[in-house]
Write an enzyme that holds these catalytic residues in place. Structure first.
Site, PDB file in Angstrom:
ATOM      1  N   GLY A 641       3.303  -5.433  -9.940  1.00  2.52           N
ATOM      2  CA  GLY A 641       2.920  -4.833  -8.672  1.00  2.52           C
ATOM      3  C   GLY A 641       3.829  -3.673  -8.357  1.00  2.52           C
ATOM      4  N   GLY A 643       5.210  -0.872  -4.860  1.00  2.00           N
ATOM      5  CA  GLY A 643       5.251  -0.583  -3.433  1.00  2.00           C
ATOM      6  C   GLY A 643       6.222   0.539  -3.180  1.00  2.00           C
ATOM      7  N   GLY A 644       6.563   0.732  -1.890  1.00  2.00           N
ATOM      8  CA  GLY A 644       7.446   1.818  -1.523  1.00  2.00           C
ATOM      9  C   GLY A 644       8.838   1.671  -2.095  1.00  2.00           C
ATOM     10  N   TYR A 645       9.273   0.449  -2.313  1.00  2.00           N
ATOM     11  CA  TYR A 645      10.610   0.202  -2.857  1.00  2.00           C
ATOM     12  C   TYR A 645      10.665   0.539  -4.344  1.00  2.00           C
ATOM     13  CZ  TYR A 645      14.691  -2.508  -4.374  1.00  2.00           C
ATOM     14  OH  TYR A 645      15.886  -2.893  -4.921  1.00  2.00           O
ATOM     15  N   LYS A 647       8.820  -0.997  -8.304  1.00  2.00           N
ATOM     16  CA  LYS A 647       7.860  -1.816  -9.020  1.00  2.00           C
ATOM     17  C   LYS A 647       8.454  -3.185  -9.345  1.00  2.00           C
ATOM     18  CE  LYS A 647       5.326   2.009 -11.157  1.00  2.00           C
ATOM     19  NZ  LYS A 647       4.827   2.613 -12.437  1.00  2.00           N
ATOM     20  N   VAL A 648       7.557  -4.153  -9.572  1.00  2.00           N
ATOM     21  CA  VAL A 648       7.949  -5.502  -9.971  1.00  2.00           C
ATOM     22  C   VAL A 648       7.391  -5.768 -11.364  1.00  2.00           C
ATOM     23  CG1 VAL A 648       7.863  -7.948  -9.409  1.00  2.00           C
ATOM     24  CG2 VAL A 648       7.915  -6.262  -7.573  1.00  2.00           C
ATOM     25  N   ASP A 758      10.573 -10.564   8.646  1.00  2.00           N
ATOM     26  CA  ASP A 758       9.341 -10.005   8.087  1.00  2.00           C
ATOM     27  C   ASP A 758       8.461 -11.116   7.507  1.00  2.00           C
ATOM     28  OD1 ASP A 758       7.564  -7.971   7.599  1.00  2.00           O
ATOM     29  OD2 ASP A 758       8.475  -7.347   5.715  1.00  2.00           O
TER      30      ASP A 758
END
Length: 956
Positions: A641, A643-645, A647-648, A758
């Protein structure tokens, strides 16, 4: 050549000492203090306690931060001697655990009171004696004080009341005398410990009354254990104000007078023991205590009465013991139909008439003991497979009563762990065959449970569950344990349940010292959490004397070299001096290399948004090369996956272990802060409902976090149908409970407490058995000692889940997580996102609710996949709880601990076991949409929920 001059030799020795001091990592003051302890424990300290550098040379049980000793952990090391007052030199010490060393004797030195940074003082199962030092009241950081199973005498020091951070207070099984101290104008007392959760004072010689001042509605106690003392007077009515209580043991004292009528305010109590006192007045009315499992009020002088009505309505009751309590009349047939009932003991009363057990009795019923009553008839409609004892009743004089009911048989409590589908092997002397049929020398000890909530001791499934919990705890802490074995089951004279525990090593026949120290600490520090129905426990470990020792560095050769050099005369001085210089040079280089290798943050740059260097507790450091290899060079095929941070990626370590690797984008400053936060927080927390951080990488400009791989992805994907996993009502209840338990752990047991900030369905992961795990701690906030009640901070979180009170005031509290969890609960029952096409889920549910109608009139907005058309037991109570969690004012919301209790109760009323595993495999929950299955860590590009002040979307 003349005699060798003495002055140069002395100078050389001084020079050596200075060089060693430069090369050593340990603060000199700490080394002196440790050396004093070593001298007091002569011939019993670990063989690695050599040299002048405990931090650099790896002294067993010594943990350091930089050059200072911060923890001493030496359980089951066979230590003998006394504890030296020189321990006050360890001014940075935070944790001292010397448990299970029966050879440690004498009084505790008052100098311990100088260790102002001490948070854990754990001395379980030693032989310390004398008074508990009053100086303990100076340890303001203390959270755990465990002195149980020693030989302490005298009074409980009132100064303990000064320990405002104290969570765990265990002084049980000593020889303490005097009264229970409470505060007055001149002295503190235990009533000031409003944050304490555990008062364990059983098996002492405490006397006097239980002061009414001891309890108040401000207290957070869950365990009050005063059994087997000499307490007298009445039970204070203020006990009924402590509504957080779960276990109350006041048995085996000299308490008198009536039981307070407000005792039934304790609606969370599951175990209540008032037996063997001198209580009078009416039999207490416990109506409303719906979570009661075990009740024992035997051997008191209550007024003569018929069987109380609350007997028949206690749906959770497993054990009812009311021996010699002046009960009269007929035993109601309905009593035996309570769904969870296992044991009924009503002997030595005045019960009469006909005994009719009926046909709708509990499936768990094992024992009915009605000895010495006046029952004159017995009606049997079918053969019983339970133990019924009618000895001493007129009915036993009749010829139509089966003989087996009119005699007392001896019950043998036998349990022993089975072999795991293998044949036991013959082992050499000193070793035994493990459950996995491997010869090994196990670490052993006694597990003692002070208030189990069950009485069917022959039910082996409970002990199998306990074994699984032990293995899960050891595996979570990455301990070298192959298997565990339980045996020698017995119930002692005060109804403590005892079991013999054997822990077998993994990969070799013996444990090394590190393995024993870590296992002992898990048990002494209460890191291990047994299944809830076992109740409060302690462990008494045995000495382990069969260590598998590896190679050890010794400084003996250095000492010999000095002696030879001193004797060789002046002709060798120059050579020795040269050797010393070379030695110092290489020691310095080695120390620099060790610093670089052991401190992955040596190049941590606070000017690049990463903050100060993280303070870590146990996270493993991975090199970039290792993670690059295990992800096939971070290939697209390994990507889970993004995101803004960043990848995984999915990776496979050389051990075969699957991991999820969260890799930050280059130059991500916000990611740097989140990276540090997650390492610091997750390296401290260990719970089955919190995702485990295995390690990190801060190498070659990379910032990566390495987590356990959680195969079934996010709860959001399961609710949306993307994962192909069917989420019926039962599964949603269990996911709710797992999430709540994870949050409750963070709020109440983590040190310091952690606010997640969160909570949302995208941050709840589901493992292979669909157990929930709380993930993504990038926005989390620890609650420091100076931050009482709230933290004033910049607002961050996800819109729709965010606490409106936090949003308006910028004051973050644990109740902010409670609000987010309430929104998550509504998401679970509706299947809708919190904000969807301008509609807010909380407002939609509140508007549609009508409590006068079936399912609160929510049929239109319930998720059809939840199982509409089936019986949704407990859904109304679940919605009530969710709406309490989303109250506008944080003060009106429950704590997460209370939420856990309520969900457990809902599950029990729905006929579910809250402690059961979710599933044997996730495959059994895959729906018809399997052909549309998307990997649970796929891109979240379609997520429109509106993340506030954070663009992370991957689950980790």
């Amino acid at each position: 050549m003349g005699p060798t001059p003495r002055i140069p030799v002395c100078l050389l020795l001084l020079f050596f000492v200075q060089i060693l001091a430069i090369a050593a990592e340990t603060d000199n003051q700490d080394f002196v203090a440790l050396r004093a302890l070593k001298d007091m424990w002569q011939n019993s300290t670990p063989p690695t306690w050599v040299g002048s550098d405990p931090c650099g040379n790896g002294w067993d049980g010594i943990m350091c931060t930089k050059s200072r000793v911060t923890a001493i952990t030496l359980p089951s090391m066979g230590l003998t001697g006394q504890l030296s007052g020189d321990i006050e030199g360890l001014s940075e010490l935070q944790s001292l655990d010397l448990s299970y060393n029966k050879g440690l004797t004498g009084s505790l030195p008052s100098q311990i009171g100088s260790l102002t940074n001490l948070s854990n003082l754990i001395l379980v199962g030693c032989s310390f004696s004398g008074l508990i030092p009053d100086m303990f009241g100076s340890l303001k950081q203390l959270t755990y004080l465990s002195l149980n199973s020693n030989r302490f005498i005298g009074k409980i020091p009132p100064s303990i009341g000064n320990l405002s951070n104290l969570y765990w207070l265990d002084l049980a099984e000593n020889q303490l005398t005097g009264t229970i101290p409470v505060s007055n104008k001149v002295a503190p007392g235990l009533d000031m410990l409003v944050h304490a959760r555990h008062f364990h004072f059983g098996k002492n010689q405490l006397s006097g009354t239980i002061p009414s001042q001891l309890f108040s509605s401000n207290m957070s106690l869950i365990h009050v254990l005063f059994e087997s003392n000499r307490l007298n007077g009445s039970i204070p009515s203020t006990l009924g104000l402590v509504q957080s209580l779960e276990v109350v043991r006041l048995d085996r004292n000299f308490l008198s007078g009536p039981v307070p009528s407000n005792l039934n305010n304790l609606t969370n109590v599951s175990q209540l023991f008032l037996s063997n006192n001198k209580l009078t007045g009416p039999v207490p009315n416990l109506t409303g205590m719906n979570l009661l499992h075990s009740v024992d009020m035997s051997n008191n002088s209550f007024d003569t009465s018929d069987v109380p009505q609350w007997f028949l309505t206690s749906q959770s009751l497993t054990t009812l013991i009311m021996e010699k309590t002046q009960l009269q009349g007929k035993v109601p047939e309905a009593l035996f139909s309570l769904p969870n009932l296992q044991t009924v003991v009503l002997r030595n009363n005045q019960l009469n008439g006909t005994l009719d057990i009926g046909t709708s009795r509990s499936n768990y019923l094992q024992l009915i003991d009605l000895q010495a009553n006046f029952i004159d008839d017995y009606r049997e409609t079918e053969s019983l497979n339970i133990e019924l004892i009618l000895v001493g009743n007129p009915v036993c004089e009749e010829t139509n009563v089966p003989e087996k009911y009119c005699k007392v048989s001896q019950t043998n409590l036998i349990y022993s762990t089975d072999q795991n589908n293998c044949m036991p092997v013959l082992c050499s002397s000193g070793q035994i065959s493990s459950p996995n049929c491997k010869c090994a020398c196990p670490y052993s000890g006694t597990l003692v449970f002070r208030a189990p909530s069950f009485s069917d001791l022959k039910n082996s499934s409970r002990y199998i569950s306990l074994e699984h919990s032990l293995m899960l705890s050891f595996q979570t802490d990455h301990l070298p344990v192959d298997s565990v074995s339980l045996s020698n089951l017995r119930m002692d004279s005060v109804n403590y349940l005892e079991l013999r525990l054997e822990v077998f090593p993994y990969g070799q026949n013996y444990f090394n010292r590190s393995g024993i120290l870590n296992i002992g600490f898990v048990m002494s520090n209460q890191t291990f959490k047994p299944p809830k129905y076992f109740g409060p426990f302690y462990f008494l470990g045995d000495k382990y004397g069969n260590f598998a020792e590896g190679s050890m560095t010794s400084n003996k050769s250095l000492n010999i070299g000095i002696i030879i050099g001193a004797a060789a005369g002046g002709s060798v001085l120059v050579l020795l001096l040269l050797l010393a210089v070379v030695y110092a040079f290489f020691q310095k280089r080695r120390a620099e290399r060790a610093t670089t290798e052991n401190n992955p943050f040596a190049s941590w740059d606070s000017n690049k948004g990463s903050g100060s260097i993280p303070q870590l507790k146990g996270a493993r450091c991975f090199s970039f090369e290792v993670l690059n290899k295990c992800t096939d060079k971070f290939s697209e095929a390994s990507e889970l996956g993004s995101g803004g941070y960043g990848k995984v990626y999915k990776g496979t370590l050389s051990t075969g272990e699957l991991v999820a690797i969260k890799r930050a984008q280059q130059g991500s400053t916000q990611g740097g802060l989140e990276f540090k936060t997650e390492i610091e927080l997750l390296s401290r927390v260990h719970h089955k409902n919190v995702v485990s951080l295995l390690g990190f990488c801060f190498d070659q400009g990379e910032q990566m976090l390495v987590y356990e791989y959680v195969p079934n992805g996010t709860l959001k994907d399961s609710l949306s149908g993307k994962s192909g996993i069917r989420m019926d009502w039962t599964r949603r209840l269990k996911v709710s409970l797992g999430t709540a338990r994870g949050l409750s752990y963070l709020h109440e047991l983590a040190n310091p407490p952690i606010i997640h900030r969160d909570i949302k369905s995208n941050n709840i992961l589901l493992d292979e058995r669909l157990n929930a795990k709380v993930a993504d701690f990038g926005l989390s906030k620890p609650m420091g000692d100076s931050e009482k009640g709230h933290v004033t901070t910049q607002v961050k979180g996800t819109m729709g889940y965010m606490d409106p009170e936090y949003y308006m005031t910028q004051q973050l509290t644990e109740k902010s997580d409670v609000y987010s969890f309430g929104v998550l609960m509504l998401e679970l029952v509706t299947g809708r996102r919190p904000l969807e096409r301008g509609k807010y889920i909380v407002r939609e549910v509140r508007t549609a609710m009508d409590k006068t109608k079936d399912l609160y009139n929510l049929h239109e907005i319930l998720d059809p996949a939840i199982g509409l058309g089936t019986t949704l037991k407990g859904l109304e109570r679940y919605v009530d709880l969710a709406m309490r969690c989303v109250e506008e004012a944080g003060a009106d919301r429950p704590t997460m601990g209370e939420v856990v209790k309520q969900i457990e109760n809902i599950m029990q009323l729905a006929g579910l076991n809250p402690n059961a595993e979710s599933a044997s495999t996730s495959a059994s929950y895959e729906g018809e949409s399997k052909g549309n299955f998307r990997h649970p860590y796929g891109s979240e590009a379609s997520d429109t929920s509106g993340h506030f002040s954070s663009s992370k979307t991957e689950p980790y």
